[in-house]
Design a protein around this motif. Sequence first.
Motif, PDB file in Angstrom:
ATOM      1  N   ILE A  80     -39.638  25.989  -4.633  1.00  0.00           N
ATOM      2  CA  ILE A  80     -39.528  27.059  -3.809  1.00  0.00           C
ATOM      3  C   ILE A  80     -39.407  26.920  -2.536  1.00  0.00           C
ATOM      4  O   ILE A  80     -38.588  27.512  -1.731  1.00  0.00           O
ATOM      5  CB  ILE A  80     -41.168  27.337  -3.810  1.00  0.00           C
ATOM      6  N   GLY A  81     -39.790  25.822  -1.944  1.00  0.00           N
ATOM      7  CA  GLY A  81     -39.454  25.266  -0.511  1.00  0.00           C
ATOM      8  C   GLY A  81     -37.905  25.289  -0.200  1.00  0.00           C
ATOM      9  O   GLY A  81     -37.483  25.731   0.832  1.00  0.00           O
ATOM     10  N   LEU A 104     -41.918  34.427   5.484  1.00  0.00           N
ATOM     11  CA  LEU A 104     -41.511  33.131   5.279  1.00  0.00           C
ATOM     12  C   LEU A 104     -42.297  31.822   6.030  1.00  0.00           C
ATOM     13  O   LEU A 104     -42.531  31.019   5.220  1.00  0.00           O
ATOM     14  CB  LEU A 104     -39.994  32.966   5.650  1.00  0.00           C
ATOM     15  N   VAL A 132     -46.244  26.038   0.900  1.00  0.00           N
ATOM     16  CA  VAL A 132     -45.348  24.607   0.039  1.00  0.00           C
ATOM     17  C   VAL A 132     -45.800  23.414   0.766  1.00  0.00           C
ATOM     18  O   VAL A 132     -46.191  22.710  -0.108  1.00  0.00           O
ATOM     19  CB  VAL A 132     -43.617  24.962   0.242  1.00  0.00           C
ATOM     20  N   THR A 166     -36.381  28.743  -0.420  1.00  0.00           N
ATOM     21  CA  THR A 166     -36.592  29.445   0.828  1.00  0.00           C
ATOM     22  C   THR A 166     -35.657  28.899   1.866  1.00  0.00           C
ATOM     23  O   THR A 166     -34.993  29.785   3.038  1.00  0.00           O
ATOM     24  CB  THR A 166     -38.278  29.310   1.113  1.00  0.00           C
ATOM     25  N   LEU A 221     -33.065  30.760   4.541  1.00  0.00           N
ATOM     26  CA  LEU A 221     -33.529  30.647   6.074  1.00  0.00           C
ATOM     27  C   LEU A 221     -32.113  30.374   6.968  1.00  0.00           C
ATOM     28  O   LEU A 221     -32.099  30.737   8.042  1.00  0.00           O
ATOM     29  CB  LEU A 221     -34.396  29.861   6.348  1.00  0.00           C
ATOM     30  N   LEU A 225     -45.196  31.384   3.199  1.00  0.00           N
ATOM     31  CA  LEU A 225     -44.615  30.998   1.978  1.00  0.00           C
ATOM     32  C   LEU A 225     -44.361  29.310   2.317  1.00  0.00           C
ATOM     33  O   LEU A 225     -44.653  28.513   1.423  1.00  0.00           O
ATOM     34  CB  LEU A 225     -43.278  31.762   1.580  1.00  0.00           C
ATOM     35  N   VAL A 226     -43.471  29.144   3.265  1.00  0.00           N
ATOM     36  CA  VAL A 226     -43.080  27.690   3.712  1.00  0.00           C
ATOM     37  C   VAL A 226     -44.606  26.749   3.792  1.00  0.00           C
ATOM     38  O   VAL A 226     -44.446  25.748   3.397  1.00  0.00           O
ATOM     39  CB  VAL A 226     -42.145  27.755   4.977  1.00  0.00           C
TER      40      VAL A 226
END
Lengths: 156, 504, 117
Positions: free
Chosen positions: A75-76, B10, B17, A79, A83, B13-14
């Motif tokens: 997931i990281g 974001l 994680v 993302t 970004l 979310l980050v």
Amino acid sequence: MYESMILRTIARLMLPLLLLLSLFMVVRGHHLPGGGFVGGLLAAAAIILQIVAFGPDYAREIVPINYLRLAAIGIGSATCWGLLALLQGEPFMAARWLDTAIPGIGKLGTPVMFDVGVYLTVIGVTTQLALVLAEEPTLYPLRRPPPRTEPVAPEA
Amino acid sequence: MANHLFFPLLVPLVSAVLATLVSQRRVIARSIALAAVLFNLGYSIWLLLAVGATGRMVTQADDFAAPFGISLVADGLSAIMLALTSVMMLVTMLYSFSTVSPYRERYYYYPLLLLLLFGCGGAFLTGDLFNLYVWFEVLLVASFGLITLGGERGQLEGGLKYVVLNLLGSTSFLVGAGLLYGVAGTLNMAHLSERLGTLEHSGIVTAVAGFFLFAYSSKAGLAPLFFWLPASYHTPSIAVTALFGGLLSKVGIYALYRVFGTVFQRELAWLAPLILLVAGVTMVVGVIGAMAQVNVRRILAFHIVSQMGYMAMGLGLAGTVGLAAGILFMAHNIVVKTALFLIGGTAEHLSGTGELKQMGGMARREPILAGLWLLASFSLAGLPPLSGFFGKLGLIQVGLEQGQWLMVGVAAAVSLFTLFSMLKIWNEVFWKKAYVDQTGMPRASALLLAPSALLVALSIAIGFGASPVLNYSRYSAEQVFNTQRLVQDVCGSAGCEAVTSTAN
Amino acid sequence: MTFVLSLVVGTLFAGAAYLMLRRSVVKLILGMALLSHGTNLLLFLMGDGVVKGMPPFVDEATGVTPTAAADPLNQALILTAIVINFGFTAFILALAYRANQAVGSDDLDDMVETDRL
């Protein structure tokens, strides 16, 4: 105990094949049917096959990964590739491509890398689910006998 | 293009994680979570001011033109909800530092909270109906994890009911979205409002609106779909209950406001009597249910249901002023409800039980806690000059203007019963003499009191500064109803239909 | 075809309703699975995929989208819904298993601890 010789032989053979097929699916996925999700399911199926044939302990042994971490990393990374454009002042997920194609793989760009993140996430989540359920002693009986301990001396 | 709208999604979310990766090291996980929440708080306060000054902000993921891609839209209502989400998340996080057991903290407590923040942010910012569904599911997943975290028997039973009934609501949402796509051929809210305005009025759209009404009502806990709420909300740890009771149940109301205010305007006019009826029944049933309860958090859980009725009443008054009153009430209620859960939860935490019979003497032992409870419960009941007074005043005024006498009467009467329930807790927990031995009971530390004190102060501030808050909620309600402006902001001055017809 | 599929959707919903009204948790979960399948099929019916039937791919040689290509959005919606349902089904199975361990029964009527006064 469900110990099947046929299943075990095939499962052992299928593990590398299915993992390769899953990678192929990811690479192929951007313009043709396939993609990170399908690839991830394939790879997870390969590992789940080991659980079915040999039990969860063996599956943890031959693919020693912390699957929850794998999912988080997936997931990281997915993302982070999105970004890239956001930090350059464009909307999230706007695509960035390399100019030249790499032979055998094709053009690389952020959508492909995003797919790889999805791939890792799907492997992580699906396998973790299966493993956690399979490790329940009453749900799934195919487990190794517990390590032998010294017999306890009967109390006087 | 307001690309910064992606950041409040974001960052959580980050951080989720990262917090997952370091979940075994509590201090690092805590600081990551706290940093993300503080960022969101700062951002949302800025957004609140910026939207108030310049109007709606829009951006599109991956630069797809508006009705094709995924739009993020921030207007006044989104900004209010986002800001309140961040405040509640900050408060509950501070509270959970001192109350949640280390075992639960290591078991991905902070990643789940951040995921919840992520889901709420997405739900409040999205401009697309199907994405709203996806965001609902994101926050549901997080809430499922949080409500069953710990795995006690009550949590598992309550959690099962919570999960099943919420999934039923989600399925209804999905069916509605699918049918709407079949009818209108789009799922972007701006485009939908434009298209449904030009479609000739057919029964099918009303039927689809019914699916959405069912879905959001079951998520918000309106009668007769609220049974999961009092069955599950008192089971998890106190911080989680406070967050769910204060914030999560209101996401359903937000979706009702957004979808019925923007997309189904004609259907809203048609369904308004039904919504008012549901609102009235919800108020009464919730408050009567609370009277029968003898557990602090269960009484408060039934009051959530009752208060949901007031928010639904704001929508049922079917107009800008009604919605503005509803938004003001919702803002007040999120703050006060969370405060009440935190205060009642602190009393429960100290006594080691939430049963009214076994508690008592708290006013002498913890005078600050008792004072906070009095303020918060008076605010919930609607006594001036606290925030609840202005929230209810607005609703009742609009109801009187529209001649909804029965509704106004019910709303006023339910306030009295609310006060009765609050005084019951006051008598049993704080005022009466303790009949059990309390010598070993711990004292409330400043860390336990500070979060609720902050919220009570916020409630008083909303009460004294009611006029700017009311103006802001009027402004947001106008934005919700002004679909022409929405279409222009999202799709450009020619409208969404022009974009799709040139693309074909 | 549309008519037949609508009948299938209706049957799935009916079966789901029947199963969900039983007291057993396992049947409840099976009912929810049926319900989600019915919903996915309904989403599929809402597009033009049944009528047109071509996969929504651009022709590699000419670069033209075939006119019979189906609407890809429905399929994207269904895929999303399937993924979400997959996750939820796994979660609820695990939850039901744990609840079964804690309560010692599969009967929803035995899970009343949170409803007691």
